[in-house]
Design an enzyme around this catalytic site. Structure first.
Site, PDB file in Angstrom:
ATOM      1  N   LYS A  82      19.529 -24.596 -47.672  1.00  0.00           N
ATOM      2  CA  LYS A  82      18.440 -24.861 -48.628  1.00  0.00           C
ATOM      3  C   LYS A  82      17.108 -24.973 -47.887  1.00  0.00           C
ATOM      4  O   LYS A  82      16.102 -24.397 -48.302  1.00  0.00           O
ATOM      5  CB  LYS A  82      18.677 -26.191 -49.365  1.00  0.00           C
ATOM      6  CG  LYS A  82      19.824 -26.156 -50.343  1.00  0.00           C
ATOM      7  CD  LYS A  82      19.902 -27.470 -51.138  1.00  0.00           C
ATOM      8  CE  LYS A  82      21.289 -27.673 -51.691  1.00  0.00           C
ATOM      9  NZ  LYS A  82      21.436 -28.790 -52.597  1.00  0.00           N
ATOM     10  N   LYS A  84      24.040 -34.601 -44.349  1.00  0.00           N
ATOM     11  CA  LYS A  84      24.595 -35.142 -45.597  1.00  0.00           C
ATOM     12  C   LYS A  84      25.439 -36.356 -45.288  1.00  0.00           C
ATOM     13  O   LYS A  84      26.044 -36.439 -44.223  1.00  0.00           O
ATOM     14  CB  LYS A  84      25.482 -34.098 -46.266  1.00  0.00           C
ATOM     15  CG  LYS A  84      25.742 -34.369 -47.727  1.00  0.00           C
ATOM     16  CD  LYS A  84      24.521 -34.012 -48.549  1.00  0.00           C
ATOM     17  CE  LYS A  84      24.762 -33.984 -50.020  1.00  0.00           C
ATOM     18  NZ  LYS A  84      23.793 -33.113 -50.688  1.00  0.00           N
ATOM     19  N   THR A  93      15.016 -31.631 -58.881  1.00  0.00           N
ATOM     20  CA  THR A  93      16.110 -30.654 -58.824  1.00  0.00           C
ATOM     21  C   THR A  93      16.099 -29.827 -60.109  1.00  0.00           C
ATOM     22  O   THR A  93      16.163 -28.594 -60.077  1.00  0.00           O
ATOM     23  CB  THR A  93      17.468 -31.370 -58.633  1.00  0.00           C
ATOM     24  OG1 THR A  93      17.355 -32.218 -57.491  1.00  0.00           O
ATOM     25  CG2 THR A  93      18.600 -30.383 -58.408  1.00  0.00           C
ATOM     26  N   ASN A 152      21.735 -36.544 -62.994  1.00  0.00           N
ATOM     27  CA  ASN A 152      20.294 -36.372 -62.746  1.00  0.00           C
ATOM     28  C   ASN A 152      19.856 -34.935 -63.041  1.00  0.00           C
ATOM     29  O   ASN A 152      18.942 -34.703 -63.851  1.00  0.00           O
ATOM     30  CB  ASN A 152      19.971 -36.765 -61.298  1.00  0.00           C
ATOM     31  CG  ASN A 152      18.551 -36.414 -60.905  1.00  0.00           C
ATOM     32  OD1 ASN A 152      18.257 -35.273 -60.548  1.00  0.00           O
ATOM     33  ND2 ASN A 152      17.651 -37.370 -61.003  1.00  0.00           N
TER      34      ASN A 152
HETATM   35  N1  GLU Z   1      20.974 -34.407 -52.515  1.00  0.00           N
HETATM   36  C1  GLU Z   1      20.016 -33.417 -52.826  1.00  0.00           C
HETATM   37  C2  GLU Z   1      20.554 -32.027 -52.491  1.00  0.00           C
HETATM   38  O1  GLU Z   1      21.748 -31.820 -52.438  1.00  0.00           O
HETATM   39  C3  GLU Z   1      18.631 -33.710 -52.239  1.00  0.00           C
HETATM   40  C4  GLU Z   1      18.547 -33.860 -50.761  1.00  0.00           C
HETATM   41  C5  GLU Z   1      17.192 -34.363 -50.293  1.00  0.00           C
HETATM   42  O2  GLU Z   1      16.343 -34.608 -51.128  1.00  0.00           O
HETATM   43  O3  GLU Z   1      17.034 -34.527 -49.087  1.00  0.00           O
HETATM   44  O4  GLU Z   1      19.822 -31.091 -52.351  1.00  0.00           O
END
Ligand code: GLU
Length: 425
Positions: free
Chosen positions: A105, A117, A201, A232
């Site tokens: 990402k 993560k 998101t 969310n």
């Molecule tokens: N948990 C979210 C994701 O999977 C956001 C991660 C973030 O904001 O650092 O993209």
């Protein structure tokens, strides 16, 4: 008979192994880009994985020991970044895969980060506020040596929220004897959170839907949308689609789905939804999640959990566009089936990158001590995501690959280059 069943089950499990499937696509992407095998060897697993045990004295006086993880995939580009998930099904392999997806990402939206993560095996739906606070603080103490504003910056993920981020930020600040808002993102506004982070998101998914609809010649206004998951991402998305004039015909949570071909009353559902995204328990005529995915619609958004669209149901998907708001909802086999059927699939690593993009904005604002307006955040997010969508879309066409492979090719490139420049491979 029994042995045969066991084999089927094993091969199914292997197909649903998110780490294995993401490694397969990374390998393909690196091959297409012409990188040697050692780059794959470096990137196929996180550089670091910390497993921790967190003792928490529960409200009934008993001590429970929770297991948590923090994976740091690759920090060649910059500090690692990614959320923390509280869920009973968290596993080491899942956290590893999720950290790799974060790297992708960050590469796709071109942020100066690698992926990380975290996860804790727990069920926050059955825990009190006090127990959750102790668990959150205990986790930060346990991982404190490997995280920090220039090392690894956590954020919310499944079943974690701004309150949990606030406790974690407070615990880290105490350990560090300094106020450290840049340690974590997704904080409440009053603690240095960013405007637009909570809905980021879903905003990102909305931007991808708009771009995908243009490519397919579909108007979002009047389009029939199905959203799987009302957490969310799913709940904000249903609202944004409804407000854009789309007809949200189906939504679901972990307990079932709701369907109305004339369109659901999204504002009412949002009003009745609890903080874990549960709403369908209030209704009698629910449908299964399987039925939901196969509904007649134009746009389908899986916004819940992994392995929802598989080779079992990919042939029955009726949508023209599938946009993955969740991490890993579609298997590799299903990706191929959908692509062959001419369905435009916008992969998770692109579609759900709005959250980390606004997390980056939050971290920048924390580092500068200067805060932006909601309009500024939205404008910058829109620019980044429109560009990223089109980069991936054009690469998919020019190299004749599916959107997922194209997204991986864009996502992995910067990390591979940075690792090369550092002399790692
Ligand atoms: N948990 C979210 C994701 O999977 C956001 C991660 C973030 O904001 O650092 O993209």
């Amino acid at each position: 008979m029994v042995a045969e069943k066991g084999t089927d089950h094993d091969s199914q499990q292997e197909k649903n192994d998110v780490l294995k499937s993401t490694q397969t696509v990374i390998h393909k992407a690196l091959d297409k880009l012409g990188y040697p095998e050692e780059v794959y060897e470096l990137l196929k697993e996180p550089l670091r994985l910390l497993t921790v045990k967190i003792p928490v004295r529960m409200d009934d006086g008993a001590v429970r020991i929770f297991t948590g993880y923090r994976a740091q995939h690759n920090d060649a580009v910059g500090p690692t970044k990614g959320g923390i998930r509280f869920h009973p099904n968290v596993t080491e392999r899942e956290v590893k895969a999720l950290s790799i997806w974060m790297s992708l990402k960050c590469g796709i939206v071109d942020l100066p980060y690698g992926g990380g993560k975290g996860g804790i095996v727990c069920d926050p739906r059955n825990m009190s506020f006090r127990e959750l606070e102790k668990l959150s603080r205990g986790y930060v103490r346990a991982i404190s040596q490997i995280v920090g504003p220039t090392k690894d910056i956590p954020a919310p993920d499944v079943f974690t929220n701004s309150q949990i981020m606030a406790w974690m930020m407070d615990e880290y600040s105490r350990l560090d004897s300094s106020n450290s808002p840049g340690f974590i993102t997704g904080k409440p506004l009053v603690l240095g959170g960013s405007h637009g982070r909570e809905s980021a998101t879903a905003k990102g998914v909305t931007i991808c839907i708009n771009e995908a609809a243009k490519k397919k010649g579909i108007s979002v206004k009047g389009a029939r949308v199905v959203v799987q998951g009302f957490g969310n991402a799913g709940s904000f998305l249903a609202k944004f689609m409804h407000d854009a004039g789309a007809v949200v015909v189906g939504i679901s949570d972990a307990y079932g789905g709701l369907y109305d071909p004339k369109g659901l009353d999204i504002d009412y559902l949002l009003d009745r939804r609890d903080s874990f995204g549960t709403v369908t328990k209030l209704f009698k005529n629910t449908i299964t999640n399987k039925e939901l995915l196969e509904l007649e619609c134009d746009i389908l958004v899986p916004a819940a959990i992994e392995n929802q669209i598989t080779e079992e149901n990919a042939h029955n998907i009726k949508a023209k566009i599938v946009v993955e708001a969740a991490n890993g909802p579609t298997t590799i086999e299903a990706t191929q089936i959908l692509t062959e059927r001419g369905i435009l699939l916008v992969p998770d690593v692109l579609a759900s990158s709005g959250g980390v993009t606004v997390s980056y904005f939050e971290w920048v604002q924390n580092n500068q001590g200067y805060y932006w307006s909601e309009e500024e955040v939205e404008e910058k997010l829109e620019k980044i995501l429109v560009k990223s969508f089109n980069n991936v879309y054009e690469l998919a066409h020019s190299r004749r690959v599916d959107m997922r492979l194209a997204a991986y090719m864009v996502g992995v490139r910067k990390m591979a280059e940075a690792s090369r420049f550092r002399g790692w491979v």
